[in-house]
Write a protein that holds these residues in place. Structure first.
Motif, mmCIF file in Angstrom:
data_model
loop_
_atom_site.group_PDB
_atom_site.id
_atom_site.type_symbol
_atom_site.label_atom_id
_atom_site.label_comp_id
_atom_site.label_asym_id
_atom_site.label_seq_id
_atom_site.Cartn_x
_atom_site.Cartn_y
_atom_site.Cartn_z
ATOM 1 N N UNK A 29 0.916 -1.189 0.107
ATOM 2 C CA UNK A 29 0.028 0.742 -0.171
ATOM 3 C C UNK A 29 1.323 1.758 -0.415
ATOM 4 N N UNK A 30 0.463 1.672 -1.167
ATOM 5 C CA UNK A 30 1.426 3.305 -1.096
ATOM 6 C C UNK A 30 0.858 4.864 -1.052
ATOM 7 N N UNK A 31 1.627 5.181 0.018
ATOM 8 C CA UNK A 31 1.075 7.066 -1.066
ATOM 9 C C UNK A 31 2.279 7.972 -0.428
ATOM 10 N N UNK A 32 1.419 9.224 -0.189
ATOM 11 C CA UNK A 32 2.574 10.494 -0.292
ATOM 12 C C UNK A 32 2.117 11.042 0.696
ATOM 13 N N UNK A 33 2.844 11.369 1.492
ATOM 14 C CA UNK A 33 3.242 12.336 2.476
ATOM 15 C C UNK A 33 3.305 13.893 2.325
ATOM 16 N N UNK A 34 3.166 14.715 3.534
ATOM 17 C CA UNK A 34 3.176 15.811 3.253
ATOM 18 C C UNK A 34 5.396 16.337 2.545
#
Length: 210
Positions: A29-34
């Motif tokens: 599961x991949x997501x982008x951080x601030x």
């Protein structure tokens, strides 16, 4: 199927794909951080596994070594601006692991397995100096093994205490087994998620609890 959660900021598409490919046999599961203005890039990776499985049985040592080499290269390209790395190992157990087997109807399709998260171990590596970062990265493997061994020894100690407590005269063995199972299940239900955070002490060359 083991799960790997990858959160990132400031990584190139090629770097993200390389990390994803290392763990392509797992559920990723991949997501982008601030954005973090203090670092050139931020990478957070969480490994989710059953508490009964050793970490390096879930992630083979070969994959781990490839992963470490990739992180080294990413850090080198970031220079003095640095890479902030957080590595998390989350342990869960299945609710049915601590049920009396006689109480579980294997033919009951409504009998769903519930995952109960039990322990989370976090390694924070925030050194901007290249040598300090690399030394900490290389020693995570040793820290994981040492922490796992310490946890297993502690678990065996408490289990032996429970068995001694219930192993009294005139108590049938079946009754002892049921009492042990019920107490273990009860203890896990009432215990909140255990959290352990470690940072790297470069001077002492060890990972220590925060």
């Amino acid at each position: 199927m083991y799960q790997v959660i990858i959160n990132h900021w400031g990584l190139s598409l090629g770097e993200i794909e390389t990390i994803n490919n290392i763990f392509n046999s797992y559920e990723v599961v991949e997501s982008e951080l601030q954005r973090n203005s203090e670092y050139a890039s931020t990478l957070e990776i969480e490994f989710i596994k059953n508490i009964s499985d050793d970490f390096f049985n879930c992630i083979s040592i070969d994959k781990w070594n490839v992963f470490v080499d990739v992180i080294k290269n990413i850090k080198k390209r970031r220079g003095n601006k640095g890479l902030k790395l957080r590595l998390t190992i989350t342990d869960y157990f299945e609710e049915t692991q601590y049920r009396n087997e006689d109480m579980v109807d294997v033919n009951d399709k409504n009998d769903k397995i519930e995952l109960l998260f039990f322990k989370r171990t976090i390694f924070l590596l925030q050194h901007k100096n290249h040598n300090e970062f690399i030394k900490g990265l290389e020693r995570i493997e040793i820290a994981i093994e040492n922490i796992a061994e310490l946890f297993n020894q502690t678990k065996k100690f408490y289990n032996s205490m429970e068995i001694s407590h219930f192993n009294t005269p005139n108590v049938p063995e079946d009754s002892i087994h049921i009492q042990e199972t019920n107490q273990l299940k009860h203890r896990h239900y009432e215990t909140s998620l255990q959290l352990y955070i470690f940072i790297f002490d470069f001077d002492k060359r060890i990972w220590k609890a925060l």
